[in-house]
Design an enzyme around this catalytic site. Sequence first.
Site: not given
Ligand code: AMP
Ligand code: MG
Length: 489
Positions: A94-95, A115, A127, A179, A186, A255, A265
């Site tokens: 997502g980012r 990232k 965002d 990174r 995953r 994930d 992560d």
């Molecule tokens: P994480 O738990 O940080 O590994 O993130 C879980 C999911 O949320 C992943 O698919 C990320 O890409 C998404 N995600 C986290 N932060 C953001 C952000 N600010 N904008 C878009 N997607 C996000």
């Molecule tokens: Mg993640």
Amino acid sequence: MLGTADEGGLRLEASYAQLPEDFWSALPPQPVPAPQLLVANDDLAAALGLDVEWLHSPQGLAVLAGNRMPKSAYPLAQAYTGHQFGHFTMLGDGRAILLGEHHDPQDQLWDLQYKGSGRTPYSRGGDGRAALGPMLREYLMGEAMHGLGIPTTRVLAVVATGEEVLRQTGPQPGALLLRVAASHVRVGTFQYAAAKGDPQLLRALADYVINRHYPELRDHTEPYAALLETVIARQAQLLAQWMLVGFIHGVMNTDNMTISGETIDYGPCAFMDHYDPQTVFSSIDHHGRYAYGNQPAIAQWNLARFAETLLPVLAADQEAALDCANAALQTFGPAYRRAWLDGMRGKLGLVAEDDAADQAMCDAYLELLHGNHEDFTNSFLGLAAALQTSGDERVDEDPWYRGWRQRIARQEGGSAAALERMARHNPQIIPRNHRVEEALEQAEAGNWEPWQTLLTALRQPYQPSTVPDHLREPTPASLAAVYQTFCGT
Ligand code: AMP
Ligand code: MG
């Protein structure tokens, strides 16, 4: 050497893009207005065969910021799903954006992934951006884990964007990082393939992973069963390593678990000070699902989800496939306990004697630590220090210490051999929560001195001489009681 030679020593390929398009979406990072290089990992760059001067040049910065793509890049976001706190969710980068896969001088292939590089088709409500604090934190934690000898992704550079991002705590300075990972495949990537319901997709992904990470399995008679067993063994090893240094990942969703066996992560992760299996730092982990002591069981749960995805390709009929999956999953516990016990023996300076007796000695020691609210990391250093003095009063006070000293005394090599083992298994330093916060706060305010001191020490955690005393102290009780970590959003 393989890969297309490009600027800055980059040798890129795009093997992931050879997978069916279900697995990814091609798109470049979104440019940022005023990029500024904040930290660059010169050692990592050199190890990867990258040109360190380029990394620090305006050309390098434009690439690190995602403002310009090298000629050979094929940027894409990866699709995946995952169980988040037990609930199945459609996810994806997502980012994050994969810049490409880089061949190092040994022809080992590494993902280079941004990232915080902007929105993607998988962003949902987010965002696509990141705040500076969490990006610096990921850099520091990755270097700490690498220093400890634990498989991990590492950050090549952190770049300030010149933009602000809005977070719960208010507007924050924005940043992104690049990174390096063996890959970003995953457990959740396999869950995504399985959810599509097309065994061809699953097979394509499994073959990709075998080629990339476990080529020795290509000629195996049951390559997918062997893949499952191998990933289970890697994760058992990884979890033991986490537990032996008091690392708490904080958000062990499926994930966030790699197929390569690397730690990935870094969000709300933190290291435990005093020994307590129930330790939780993450602000969103209300029920302690990902508490320190739960991590091996959670890993096994995640691996069961991985095994489920493989059922269609494990054997011709479903019953045989289930048997195969169950048999593999049952190897996790013994593999984990073996790795953990070996590591604990090292920490206590013991030479293997009898598994049951050694296990009992380790368990009793941890109980002692728990009961006495003792610092996990420093307690082992204290044991080593006591071994170097003759008058250890704890020997008279506590039967555990007496038993342990007697055991060392009758081992081959005695104290000297035990001390040598202990020095290799007990880090002098871990990233203490209050020191990490201090380093990040100061760095954000423009004072990089605490950051540099901490980073230098964390990179050589087994060298007593490089650790300033103030970095050894546990988090003060007043702070520890309220310390919380947050997801990197
Ligand atoms: P994480 O738990 O940080 O590994 O993130 C879980 C999911 O949320 C992943 O698919 C990320 O890409 C998404 N995600 C986290 N932060 C953001 C952000 N600010 N904008 C878009 N997607 C996000
Ligand atoms: Mg993640």
